[in-house]
Design a protein around this motif. Structure first.
Motif, PDB file in Angstrom:
ATOM      1  N   SER A 237     -12.865   5.187  -1.560  1.00 58.73           N
ATOM      2  CA  SER A 237     -12.059   4.426  -0.598  1.00 58.73           C
ATOM      3  C   SER A 237     -12.494   2.970  -0.525  1.00 58.73           C
ATOM      4  CB  SER A 237     -12.158   5.072   0.792  1.00 58.73           C
ATOM      5  OG  SER A 237     -11.665   6.389   0.783  1.00 58.73           O
TER       6      SER A 237
ATOM      7  N   MET B 244       0.826  -1.202   0.000  1.00 63.23           N
ATOM      8  CA  MET B 244       0.000   0.000   0.000  1.00 63.23           C
ATOM      9  C   MET B 244       0.865   1.258   0.000  1.00 63.23           C
ATOM     10  SD  MET B 244      -3.001  -1.300   2.593  1.00 63.23           S
ATOM     11  CE  MET B 244      -4.201  -0.021   2.283  1.00 63.23           C
ATOM     12  N   ILE B 245       2.019   1.181   0.657  1.00 63.40           N
ATOM     13  CA  ILE B 245       2.930   2.332   0.632  1.00 63.40           C
ATOM     14  C   ILE B 245       3.517   2.508  -0.761  1.00 63.40           C
ATOM     15  CG2 ILE B 245       5.130   3.200   1.534  1.00 63.40           C
ATOM     16  CD1 ILE B 245       4.428   1.836   4.191  1.00 63.40           C
ATOM     17  N   GLU B 246       3.915   1.387  -1.394  1.00 60.82           N
ATOM     18  CA  GLU B 246       4.520   1.466  -2.730  1.00 60.82           C
ATOM     19  C   GLU B 246       3.523   1.982  -3.772  1.00 60.82           C
ATOM     20  OE1 GLU B 246       5.912  -2.444  -3.504  1.00 60.82           O
ATOM     21  OE2 GLU B 246       7.823  -2.167  -2.469  1.00 60.82           O
ATOM     22  N   LYS B 247       2.255   1.647  -3.597  1.00 64.98           N
ATOM     23  CA  LYS B 247       1.245   1.987  -4.597  1.00 64.98           C
ATOM     24  C   LYS B 247       0.527   3.303  -4.290  1.00 64.98           C
ATOM     25  CE  LYS B 247       1.872  -1.794  -6.957  1.00 64.98           C
ATOM     26  NZ  LYS B 247       2.427  -1.740  -8.340  1.00 64.98           N
ATOM     27  N   GLU B 248       1.127   4.138  -3.467  1.00 63.30           N
ATOM     28  CA  GLU B 248       0.461   5.381  -3.094  1.00 63.30           C
ATOM     29  C   GLU B 248       0.192   6.265  -4.311  1.00 63.30           C
ATOM     30  OE1 GLU B 248       1.012   9.120   0.019  1.00 63.30           O
ATOM     31  OE2 GLU B 248       2.623   7.662  -0.258  1.00 63.30           O
TER      32      GLU B 248
ATOM     33  N   ILE C  71      -2.709   4.934  -6.240  1.00 62.01           N
ATOM     34  CA  ILE C  71      -3.972   5.167  -5.544  1.00 62.01           C
ATOM     35  C   ILE C  71      -4.456   6.596  -5.811  1.00 62.01           C
ATOM     36  CG2 ILE C  71      -5.024   5.368  -3.256  1.00 62.01           C
ATOM     37  CD1 ILE C  71      -3.208   3.077  -2.363  1.00 62.01           C
ATOM     38  N   VAL C  72      -3.512   7.522  -5.822  1.00 55.69           N
ATOM     39  CA  VAL C  72      -3.872   8.911  -6.120  1.00 55.69           C
ATOM     40  C   VAL C  72      -4.490   9.012  -7.519  1.00 55.69           C
ATOM     41  CG1 VAL C  72      -2.972  11.242  -6.480  1.00 55.69           C
ATOM     42  CG2 VAL C  72      -2.143   9.852  -4.552  1.00 55.69           C
TER      43      VAL C  72
ATOM     44  N   TRP D 150      -5.694   7.164   4.611  1.00 57.28           N
ATOM     45  CA  TRP D 150      -5.149   7.580   3.319  1.00 57.28           C
ATOM     46  C   TRP D 150      -3.696   7.172   3.194  1.00 57.28           C
ATOM     47  CZ3 TRP D 150      -7.338  11.166  -0.485  1.00 57.28           C
ATOM     48  CH2 TRP D 150      -8.670  11.435  -0.253  1.00 57.28           C
ATOM     49  N   LEU D 151      -3.409   5.953   3.723  1.00 54.53           N
ATOM     50  CA  LEU D 151      -2.056   5.415   3.574  1.00 54.53           C
ATOM     51  C   LEU D 151      -1.003   6.343   4.140  1.00 54.53           C
ATOM     52  CD1 LEU D 151      -2.355   3.972  -0.041  1.00 54.53           C
ATOM     53  CD2 LEU D 151      -2.391   2.714   2.092  1.00 54.53           C
ATOM     54  N   ASN D 152      -1.275   6.915   5.279  1.00 49.70           N
ATOM     55  CA  ASN D 152      -0.285   7.761   5.945  1.00 49.70           C
ATOM     56  C   ASN D 152       0.965   6.945   6.249  1.00 49.70           C
ATOM     57  OD1 ASN D 152       0.992   8.828   8.589  1.00 49.70           O
ATOM     58  ND2 ASN D 152      -0.250  10.547   7.831  1.00 49.70           N
ATOM     59  N   LYS D 153       2.146   7.435   5.855  1.00 48.10           N
ATOM     60  CA  LYS D 153       3.382   6.661   5.982  1.00 48.10           C
ATOM     61  C   LYS D 153       3.743   6.384   7.440  1.00 48.10           C
ATOM     62  CE  LYS D 153       5.495   8.141   1.635  1.00 48.10           C
ATOM     63  NZ  LYS D 153       6.664   8.768   1.004  1.00 48.10           N
TER      64      LYS D 153
END
Length: 670
Positions: A292, A275-279, A282-283, A380-383
């Motif tokens: 969502s 999910m972090i890599e695909k941020e 996603i945007v 929202w996939l906050n790092k």
């Protein structure tokens, strides 16, 4: 793929482990089938019933029943020569060896119960060994069966037993202690004669024809007999054993579920990283109108596919491994063939277990991804949040390292378990203690290993008596290699006995000072001083615990004095003279079997037996770590009882009470 492999391995482990338990269950059932019938009918109340009733005749006439065997079972005393044992006598009729596979378990002789006017018996191997008999012996075994009717003649109790003689025709070996150790098979006519029965039986045992449905036959019998009789299959006849196996099976299953949960953390980590890599993607999806819920569902299906793929592959590989194990015996039970009854782990695949494992993996996998996907989607996939979810894998997110000194355990080594008992009573939770001498070892011959010497050296202190041989080795090692471990001699202030038993080992001093209340109090006082010198801040705590311990010692000492003051025989025999201080404290005399630390000579034994017999000694003590042959020999010669004691036990107070109780109970106390 790493996450998939984790799920696969956990699934394979569950399939294989449950199949091995099923294999052992089937193998155990096969062993019991040598003795247990397919169905057994017993009365719901009482011991016996009439097998000639119309209901029982109808059951034996069922087309599904191939053999119907009448059995009569009761406890009896069996004797051969000077050996006796309590046995379960099972009287059977002539169909018994066709009802079960007992012939395959005969290892000596044959299955024979009667020949002409002579009665025979077939005994379990452990029972035969205990009696010292075997098939073909010319002397019969005596059976003492309490008379079922009449009254007990207290003037001559032997008249209350019915005595019969049987020859051992065969010996069987099932490898099940319940049958090998306690059962002897005889003819049912002999049992009825001894129990004064005409036609009664304790059970009807059935063998069904090949292909018959056991559950339906059992149901028919229950409908016919109602609640007056109990109908059991082989699993129900050994319900305790099989229930234990089932419990072990499902406890192991729960443990493997926990391992599966740990494996699913890989799935969580994979999803969080994905999910972090695909941020950025996603945007783009959000700019194209994706909400969502849609985005969360994408990652949710990703996590579910990992679990599903791992479950399918794991189940397939698990079944394949079980089939290979069943066919080729890939994993053996021992290094060499013949070590155990079977050479390889038995396996039996039950499809109900396979479905259970598959459902468990899928269910836990689905549940495992629900919360993190929803949580990350809401954020929202906050790092930062993702990094905190990865905390178990990254060992970060703001956790400070703990001070190593805060985790350091303050450990003190003690020589023997009684010292640990006194030390823990005084120290409470402020220190942990471990004993150098392992259970069952003699302090006279023990040699500490390098590993134990290292552990002693890592402790803050070492409590010792100063008189045992191996203590000198440890003290020398501490002085040579350590600067922070403080040795404390707990025997300071003790007046030692100079006994001949210990002259060659302890410089003439008897080292067993902890076997008396005076020695225990000296040890406790020295422990208090040592703990205060190590930790003055908690002096009040140690002093309070010491006072309570001293009060308990005084109370116990007073109790034992009252118990032992009126003994008519104030002497006892002991193998290793460890109770010198105890005997001196209570005005007793100790006779030692061990002569100057060595095995006694025949002349010494003869003299000891004469002196002990003259004194009318009633108890012979023997320690757990010493040979009991000489003690038993002396006890037989003088008519005394052999009592096992353990002066090195942690429960020091219980041992003192046990020694006093033995003297009072076996020493002919007034």
């Amino acid at each position: 793929m790493v996450s998939v492999c984790g799920v696969v391995v956990a699934t394979i482990a569950m399939i294989c482990t449950l199949s091995v338990f099923n294999g052992f269950k089937g193998f155990t059932s096969m062993l019991f089938s040598v003795f247990d019938p397919e169905l057994k009918i017993t009365p719901a109340s009482g011991k016996v019933f009439d097998p000639t009733t119309p209901e029982m005749r109808q059951i034996c006439a069922f087309p599904e029943v191939e053999y119907c065997c009448e059995t009569l079972q009761e406890n009896a005393i069996v004797s051969y020569g000077d050996r006796q044992s309590i046995s379960v006598l099972k009287g059977v009729d002539t169909t018994f060896n066709r009802l079960v596979d007992i012939d395959t378990a005969i290892i000596n002789g044959e299955f024979i119960l009667k020949e002409g006017d002579f009665n025979y018996a077939v005994a379990g191997i452990a029972l035969a060994s205990a009696l010292g008999v075997n098939a073909g012996f010319t002397q019969p075994v005596e059976i003492y069966m309490p008379k079922r009717t009449g009254t007990v003649n207290l003037a001559n109790p032997a008249l209350s037993f019915f005595v019969e003689y049987v020859f051992v025709g065969g010996v069987y070996y099932i490898n099940q202690p319940v049958y090998d150790e306690g059962f002897m098979i005889v003819s049912i006519d002999l049992m009825r004669s001894m129990l004064d029965y005409d036609k009664e039986v304790s059970a009807l045992e059935l063998k069904l024809v090949s292909g018959a449905d056991l559950s339906s036959v059992k149901k028919k019998i229950k409908q016919l007999t109602g609640n007056d009789f109990i109908v059991q299959d082989r699993y129900e006849q050994q319900e305790l054993s099989f229930n234990m196996m089932q419990m072990e099976k499902w406890v192991t299953y729960l443990m493997l579920c926990f391992i599966l949960v740990l494996a699913l953390f890989n799935v969580l980590g994979s999803l969080a990283i994905l999910m972090i890599e695909k941020e950025a993607d996603i945007v783009k999806l959000r700019n194209m109108g994706a909400n969502s819920r849609l985005i969360n569902r994408i990652f949710l299906f990703e996590g579910w596919m990992i679990s599903l793929m791992g479950a399918v592959i794991g189940v397939a590989l698990g079944i394949l491994l079980c089939l290979l194990q069943k066919r080729f015996g890939l994993i053996s039970l021992g290094e060499t063939a013949g070590t155990f009854i079977i050479d390889a782990y038995p396996v039996e695949i039950e499809w109900r277990d396979v479905l259970t494992v598959f459902a468990t993996v899928i269910g836990l996998g689905f549940l495992a991804v629900l919360y993190p996907v929803h949580y990350l989607g809401e954020k929202w996939l906050n790092k930062t949040v993702a990094a905190c979810l990865l905390l178990p894998f990254m060992a970060s997110c703001g956790v400070k390292n703990k001070d190593p000194k805060a985790e350091e355990v303050k450990e003190i080594a003690v020589t023997i378990e009684p010292l640990r008992y006194f030390a823990e009573q005084i120290a409470g939770d402020h220190y942990t203690f471990f004993s150098v001498l392992p259970a069952g070892q003699s302090p006279e011959t023990y040699d500490p290993s390098p590993r134990e010497m290292i552990r002693v050296g890592k402790g803050v202190a070492y409590f010792h008596t100063g008189q045992l041989g191996f203590e000198q080795v440890l003290i020398h090692s501490i002085h040579e290699n350590n600067t922070h471990t403080s040795p404390f001699d707990l025997s300071e202030g003790m007046v030692f006995h100079e006994g001949e038993c210990c002259a060659h080992e302890h410089g003439g001093h008897d080292p067993h000072l902890w076997t008396s209340f005076k020695g225990a109090k000296v040890i406790s006082e020295n422990i208090l001083k040592a703990l205060v010198s190590l930790d003055k801040e908690n002096q009040t705590h140690y002093q309070s615990n010491y006072s309570r311990l001293t009060q308990r010692l005084d109370s116990l000492e007073e109790t034992l004095h009252k118990q032992l003051e009126n003994l008519s025989c104030r002497s006892f025999v002991i193998y290793h003279p460890a109770l010198t201080y105890f005997a001196d404290e209570f005005g007793l005399k100790q006779y030692s079997i061990e002569n100057d630390g060595k095995e006694p000579s025949p002349a010494f034994l003869k003299k000891l037996i004469e002196e002990a017999g003259t004194e009318r000694v009633g108890v012979v003590f023997v320690q757990m770590e010493f040979d009991r042959r000489h003690a038993k020999q002396i006890a037989r010669e003088i008519g005394a009882k052999t009592v096992v004691i353990n002066p090195l036990d942690y429960q020091w107070d219980k041992q003192m009470e046990w020694i006093a109780k033995a003297l009072v109970g076996n020493g002919k106390a007034d």
